[in-house]
Design a protein around this motif. Structure first.
Motif, PDB file in Angstrom:
ATOM      1  N   VAL A 184      67.618  30.544   5.390  1.00 42.66           N
ATOM      2  CA  VAL A 184      67.624  31.923   4.900  1.00 42.66           C
ATOM      3  C   VAL A 184      66.266  32.585   5.140  1.00 42.66           C
ATOM      4  N   ALA A 185      65.196  31.877   4.847  1.00 41.07           N
ATOM      5  CA  ALA A 185      63.857  32.441   5.044  1.00 41.07           C
ATOM      6  C   ALA A 185      63.647  32.789   6.519  1.00 41.07           C
ATOM      7  N   ARG A 186      64.073  31.890   7.392  1.00 37.67           N
ATOM      8  CA  ARG A 186      63.894  32.115   8.824  1.00 37.67           C
ATOM      9  C   ARG A 186      64.746  33.304   9.290  1.00 37.67           C
ATOM     10  N   VAL A 187      65.983  33.400   8.781  1.00 39.35           N
ATOM     11  CA  VAL A 187      66.865  34.490   9.192  1.00 39.35           C
ATOM     12  C   VAL A 187      66.331  35.834   8.699  1.00 39.35           C
ATOM     13  N   ARG A 188      65.798  35.853   7.492  1.00 43.27           N
ATOM     14  CA  ARG A 188      65.221  37.102   6.968  1.00 43.27           C
ATOM     15  C   ARG A 188      64.061  37.565   7.845  1.00 43.27           C
ATOM     16  N   GLN A 189      63.217  36.592   8.176  1.00 40.47           N
ATOM     17  CA  GLN A 189      62.056  36.894   9.012  1.00 40.47           C
ATOM     18  C   GLN A 189      62.511  37.441  10.365  1.00 40.47           C
ATOM     19  N   LEU A 190      63.510  36.791  10.926  1.00 36.82           N
ATOM     20  CA  LEU A 190      64.011  37.188  12.244  1.00 36.82           C
ATOM     21  C   LEU A 190      64.646  38.579  12.194  1.00 36.82           C
ATOM     22  N   LEU A 191      65.452  38.815  11.167  1.00 33.37           N
ATOM     23  CA  LEU A 191      66.076  40.138  11.028  1.00 33.37           C
ATOM     24  C   LEU A 191      64.998  41.220  10.936  1.00 33.37           C
ATOM     25  N   ASP A 192      63.974  40.942  10.147  1.00 25.41           N
ATOM     26  CA  ASP A 192      62.901  41.932   9.987  1.00 25.41           C
ATOM     27  C   ASP A 192      62.186  42.153  11.321  1.00 25.41           C
ATOM     28  N   GLU A 193      61.921  41.059  12.040  1.00 28.07           N
ATOM     29  CA  GLU A 193      61.278  41.174  13.356  1.00 28.07           C
ATOM     30  C   GLU A 193      62.107  42.037  14.307  1.00 28.07           C
ATOM     31  N   LEU A 194      63.418  41.905  14.183  1.00 27.41           N
ATOM     32  CA  LEU A 194      64.324  42.643  15.074  1.00 27.41           C
ATOM     33  C   LEU A 194      64.528  44.080  14.601  1.00 27.41           C
ATOM     34  N   GLY A 195      63.924  44.410  13.477  1.00 27.25           N
ATOM     35  CA  GLY A 195      64.043  45.777  12.968  1.00 27.25           C
ATOM     36  C   GLY A 195      65.213  45.995  12.035  1.00 27.25           C
ATOM     37  N   ALA A 196      65.980  44.902  11.762  1.00 23.74           N
ATOM     38  CA  ALA A 196      67.167  45.021  10.908  1.00 23.74           C
ATOM     39  C   ALA A 196      66.767  44.754   9.461  1.00 23.74           C
ATOM     40  N   THR A 197      65.868  45.565   8.958  1.00 23.00           N
ATOM     41  CA  THR A 197      65.302  45.290   7.631  1.00 23.00           C
ATOM     42  C   THR A 197      66.290  45.545   6.507  1.00 23.00           C
TER      43      THR A 197
END
Lengths: 448, 448
Positions: free
Chosen positions: B265-278
């Motif tokens: 979950v932590a990794r997916v949140r980070q990735l989503l944020d990186e991709l702009g899908a905040t």
């Protein structure tokens, strides 16, 4: 269940089964030929074997899986699917094939208990319903089978209706009967499935009357001396004496529902014999499970009533079965085997045939699963039930052919056949299968 | 349940309830005024509090408790009761009074959850049905309440239909909703009880398509970009990237159903944020229970889907409730309190009133049970719901008066009221009630 036979089962399902149909129809993938498989990755509770139950109920539920106006109105009001899909659902009749382990059969990790061959849309619709029925009924049957063996031939009655929801209670009575129980307390199970029902009186009846003697007299006046008198409302020994005084030495049975049963049972047997009631039976009903039944089987108990533990699967109230897409046609119509790749939830893709390999003495030695590549020809499982071949006994039998439910798996005839099948299949298992300790499956599952 | 409303519930009962009626009628004791009480001697699983659920369903089932020709024919064919009792059953309409804990209320050992005041014959008939409904529904609600608190305000969806029998699934969705869940996957629960339903797609949908991208495209084409995409069929990180490529940064949510969730979950949140899908939410659904929900509540999870554990009561699939005769009239019409005397199954005889004592800060400090002698006048519980007095809040409310079901406890209005009541009553409990460890009840039960 007869009383529910006219009711649709179509909404006893998860929302996403319908949104998947809707999206696949729009994407043009809904009609792809597909094979779904219902199986379990492990045996709940580290049991040595599982017992298939619910198959007949599932077939009856599939026959009632219809989207009538009331179902469609609800789906429309909630906007679950598009209007085009509502029309498709209105016309839905399952047209595919289902093979499966026949009811009462034993199973092991990976056993493909139900195989649905249909379009994706038709096959996915049954996911929730198939799992609900098989997961619960098989959990009960698996626990009941252990209890049946533990009782060493003494009769077991299922009396757990009050400890599970009111319709589960009916399903539980049916599953326990298939797994060797001889009767149930549940009247609806008697009506719907023809199972023998039984029961006489509770403590409330004893307490209602002005004395224990008056209660016994009231019961015998209506139910006769062959009835079972509940003797532990006050003092058990006095209860037994009063029971024989009132009923005579021809009293059918006494029931004990409390106390340290091995000790109490021995004392009650001695007392009954002293009183000349040598033929009066003893039945016990105090929160039994397979372990206490095993202990008591060596005592002078004549029969058992099992409640809570059997209807909640004796510690494993669900089997953990899953329903997975294992093969489908691709865009070109070629069959491909598929499986989710995540490390902690491994599935084996492809169509399967299954043989139970037996040794020369007829004892099962392995569950042998032949995995095919998913091509259409490879699915030609025998249309004959349970044929024996050089590889062993073939397990999968047809349950639904071109949308037609094979009725010999349903109704009371299906239950009787399942009960006999269960008896035979358990007798084939190696001795370790009867261990009540946690451990490995009694036979290995091998993929060929 | 609307779809079942025309069906009789009269055979969802144990054989012995009817033989007791038969014998008591012959003995002339069937009409003795009686008080039956439904309670539990302990909280299953050493929980800190229980949650009452099923009351509304029970009242609806009581309203359908009718012996029609099909029920009577079955009883006659099996010889369960005499012809005179068949006639009595044919005319049976419950004419008594029922008080109880209103649905959603919390309870403790000894709490008299349902009190039935009627003739013995009328009161005993409901034993099995009342226990089936309350034992199951309350087991689910009790587990669900713990999960609701553990989630710290993040929404929980009930998704366990496949892990319990098909009608239990509907009851479970209802009980979980009362105990704070926000939605269910079960469509029948949506239709029958008005509960919000939800779901998008399973792994089978991902595997059906020729690529994960094609599956996501298919889903979005029908369900829009605000949908939830299942990203763990192949590689989760690649799944998230593909999801955002296909849906854009406006994607509603991603669902994760496998893996070591706190890490993933932590990794997916980070990735989503990186991709702009905040704003894209994360929902998790991998075999959760109250303990894993509590751990994950501190992670960037936005919502939970709970399956198996909630529908099987998270280790306590039944509440162990019993239904006992606690007072009745004797031959002279005098009321007597009664209780089974066996040492290991103690009951407290007599009619009861119950007050929840609160301290000056409005926190519950005791469940105060006032035991009366069983005389008729002492049963005059308030006809007003939940009045506050000097002794605390009175708990018992009328549910059935002179055979008339009080409809505000039933249907969707009853469910909404129960859900709000649950929220308020849990908020009154002392902090220890929220502990997920095994232990004593959060407040003591005191007999006055």
């Amino acid at each position: 269940m007869l009383a529910l036979v006219h009711l649709s089962t179509a909404l006893l399902t998860d929302h996403y089964e319908l949104t998947m149909v809707d999206a696949a129809r729009r994407a043009g993938t809904a009609d792809r030929g597909s094979v779904f498989e219902l199986f379990t990755r492990r045996l709940s509770g580290a049991r040595r074997y599982g017992v298939v139950a619910g198959t007949g109920r599932l077939l009856e539920a599939i026959d009632r899986f219809r989207f009538t106006d009331t179902e469609l109105d609800f789906l429309k009001s909630r906007g679950v699917v598009s209007d085009g899909t509502l029309d498709w659902l209105a016309n839905f009749r399952f047209s595919g094939n289902i093979w499966g382990y026949p009811e009462g059969e034993v199973f092991f990790p990976g056993s493909p208990l139900i195989n649905v061959e249909a379009s994706f849309a038709e096959g996915v619709l049954f996911e929730t319903l198939a799992l609900s029925v098989l997961n619960y009924d098989s959990a009960v049957a698996t626990a009941a089978s252990r209890m049946s063996h533990a009782a060493k031939g003494k009769p077991l009655a299922e009396m757990g209706s009050r400890r599970t929801s009111e319709y589960s209670a009916v399903a539980a009575a049916r599953a326990a009967y298939i797994a060797g129980f001889s009767a149930t307390s549940n009247l609806e199970a008697g009506r719907s499935y023809g199972i023998p029902t039984m029961g006489t009186a509770a403590h409330s009846f004893m307490l209602l009357h002005d004395s224990e003697r008056a209660a016994f007299e009231a019961q015998i006046a209506t139910l006769g001396t062959d009835t079972t008198l509940l003797v532990d409302t006050y003092d058990i020994e006095q209860g037994v004496r009063t029971a024989i005084e009132v009923a005579g030495t021809g009293l059918g049975a006494v029931r004990i529902d409390s106390g340290d049963l091995p000790v109490v049972v021995a004392r009650v047997r001695q007392l009954l014999d002293e009183l000349g009631a040598t033929q009066t039976r003893i039945t016990v009903t105090n929160d039994l499970d397979e372990h206490t039944v095993a202990v008591l089987a060596a005592s002078p108990v004549d029969s058992f009533g099992v409640g809570t533990s059997v209807v909640v699967g004796s510690g494993s109230p669900t089997m953990g079965m899953v329903y997975k897409l294992v093969a489908h046609e691709d865009e070109q119509g070629n069959w491909v085997s598929v499986a989710k790749k995540s490390a902690d939830k491994v599935s084996v893709g492809g169509r399967k045939r299954v043989y139970r390999r037996l040794n020369s003495r007829g004892i099962a030695v392995a569950e042998s699963i032949v995995v095919n590549d998913g091509s259409h020809s490879s699915v030609s499982q025998s249309k004959q039930p349970s044929t024996k071949t050089a590889e062993g006994r073939e397990i999968l039998v047809p349950l639904v052919t071109n949308g037609e439910v094979l009725l010999d798996h349903t109704g009371t005839a299906g239950i009787a056949a399942a009960r006999e099948r269960h008896r035979q299949r358990v007798a084939e298992l190696p001795a370790v299968a009867m261990s009540l300790t946690r451990g490995d499956p009694a036979i290995p599952t091998e993929y060929v």
